[in-house]
Design a protein around this motif. Structure first.
Motif, mmCIF file in Angstrom:
data_model
loop_
_atom_site.group_PDB
_atom_site.id
_atom_site.type_symbol
_atom_site.label_atom_id
_atom_site.label_comp_id
_atom_site.label_asym_id
_atom_site.label_seq_id
_atom_site.Cartn_x
_atom_site.Cartn_y
_atom_site.Cartn_z
ATOM 1 N N THR A 87 0.807 -1.224 0.000
ATOM 2 C CA THR A 87 0.000 0.000 0.000
ATOM 3 C C THR A 87 0.836 1.268 0.000
ATOM 4 O O THR A 87 0.282 2.369 -0.110
ATOM 5 N N GLY A 88 2.157 1.136 0.146
ATOM 6 C CA GLY A 88 3.008 2.322 0.175
ATOM 7 C C GLY A 88 2.805 3.146 1.427
ATOM 8 O O GLY A 88 2.891 4.378 1.383
ATOM 9 N N ARG A 89 2.550 2.475 2.553
ATOM 10 C CA ARG A 89 2.301 3.173 3.824
ATOM 11 C C ARG A 89 3.488 4.064 4.160
ATOM 12 O O ARG A 89 4.627 3.706 3.966
ATOM 13 N N GLN A 90 3.177 5.267 4.688
ATOM 14 C CA GLN A 90 4.212 6.248 5.006
ATOM 15 C C GLN A 90 4.076 6.718 6.447
ATOM 16 O O GLN A 90 3.022 6.556 7.068
ATOM 17 N N MET A 91 5.184 7.265 6.965
ATOM 18 C CA MET A 91 5.153 7.874 8.294
ATOM 19 C C MET A 91 5.671 9.298 8.169
ATOM 20 O O MET A 91 6.487 9.598 7.285
ATOM 21 N N GLN A 92 5.189 10.154 9.037
ATOM 22 C CA GLN A 92 5.609 11.547 8.986
ATOM 23 C C GLN A 92 6.848 11.727 9.843
ATOM 24 O O GLN A 92 6.883 11.354 11.013
ATOM 25 N N VAL A 93 7.881 12.277 9.241
ATOM 26 C CA VAL A 93 9.118 12.608 9.945
ATOM 27 C C VAL A 93 9.356 14.091 9.722
ATOM 28 O O VAL A 93 9.671 14.518 8.608
ATOM 29 N N THR B 293 8.393 17.429 8.668
ATOM 30 C CA THR B 293 7.336 17.901 7.774
ATOM 31 C C THR B 293 7.214 17.038 6.527
ATOM 32 O O THR B 293 6.353 17.273 5.691
ATOM 33 N N GLY B 294 8.077 16.040 6.409
ATOM 34 C CA GLY B 294 8.039 15.168 5.235
ATOM 35 C C GLY B 294 7.484 13.791 5.564
ATOM 36 O O GLY B 294 7.261 13.443 6.722
ATOM 37 N N PHE B 295 7.246 13.025 4.535
ATOM 38 C CA PHE B 295 6.727 11.673 4.692
ATOM 39 C C PHE B 295 7.731 10.679 4.102
ATOM 40 O O PHE B 295 8.215 10.869 2.986
ATOM 41 N N TRP B 296 8.037 9.635 4.861
ATOM 42 C CA TRP B 296 8.967 8.589 4.453
ATOM 43 C C TRP B 296 8.237 7.268 4.404
ATOM 44 O O TRP B 296 7.280 7.044 5.146
ATOM 45 N N PRO B 297 8.690 6.346 3.567
ATOM 46 C CA PRO B 297 8.055 5.026 3.551
ATOM 47 C C PRO B 297 8.278 4.305 4.883
ATOM 48 O O PRO B 297 9.334 4.428 5.507
ATOM 49 N N LEU B 298 7.289 3.558 5.306
ATOM 50 C CA LEU B 298 7.336 2.879 6.607
ATOM 51 C C LEU B 298 8.029 1.526 6.544
ATOM 52 O O LEU B 298 8.613 1.078 7.523
ATOM 53 N N TRP B 299 8.012 0.875 5.379
ATOM 54 C CA TRP B 299 8.491 -0.506 5.319
ATOM 55 C C TRP B 299 9.948 -0.696 5.717
ATOM 56 O O TRP B 299 10.276 -1.721 6.314
ATOM 57 N N PRO B 300 10.880 0.251 5.472
ATOM 58 C CA PRO B 300 12.253 0.003 5.922
ATOM 59 C C PRO B 300 12.371 -0.108 7.444
ATOM 60 O O PRO B 300 13.222 -0.816 7.952
ATOM 61 N N VAL B 301 11.504 0.577 8.154
ATOM 62 C CA VAL B 301 11.530 0.509 9.620
ATOM 63 C C VAL B 301 10.932 -0.805 10.108
ATOM 64 O O VAL B 301 11.538 -1.512 10.919
#
Length: 110
Positions: free
Chosen positions: A61-67, A69-77
């Motif tokens: 789904t390309g889930r992202q997290m906010q870091v 003011t930007g958004f990064w992909p969540l899957w690497p974490v």
């Protein structure tokens, strides 16, 4: 934190439920340790299953997290969390092998 779990378990810094086993003979202690480890492996296997499903869903789904003011992909974490739990299972399987040998032979090999 998740990467520290396998190392803490290996170095006996992880809380264990084997306090009674210290008072038992070697085979009894090995049997108790084996039982506790089998339960731990079952619990961590469930965690791996559900975290694995979450990781696949995050990738698809390309889930992202906010870091900031930007958004990064969540899957690497979350993939590192999955790998840490898999390492825990590998360490527990090693300990199961050790305790099964103790139970069969009746000798400590540490």
């Amino acid at each position: 934190v998740f990467w520290a779990l396998p190392a803490a378990h290996r170095d006996a810094l992880f809380p264990k439920l084997e306090l009674l086993a210290e008072k038992l003979p070697l085979r009894g202690a090995a049997a108790v340790a084996l039982l506790v480890l089998v339960v731990e492996v079952a619990i961590y296997s469930l965690l791996v299953w559900f975290v694995g499903k979450f990781v696949l869903d995050a990738i698809e789904t390309g889930r992202q997290m906010q870091v900031g003011t930007g958004f990064w992909p969540l899957w690497p974490v979350v993939i590192f969390i999955l790998l840490a739990f898999v390492l825990m299972i590998v360490e527990m399987l090693r300990l199961i092998w050790r305790d099964a040998r103790r139970l069969v032979t009746g000798q400590a090999d540490d």
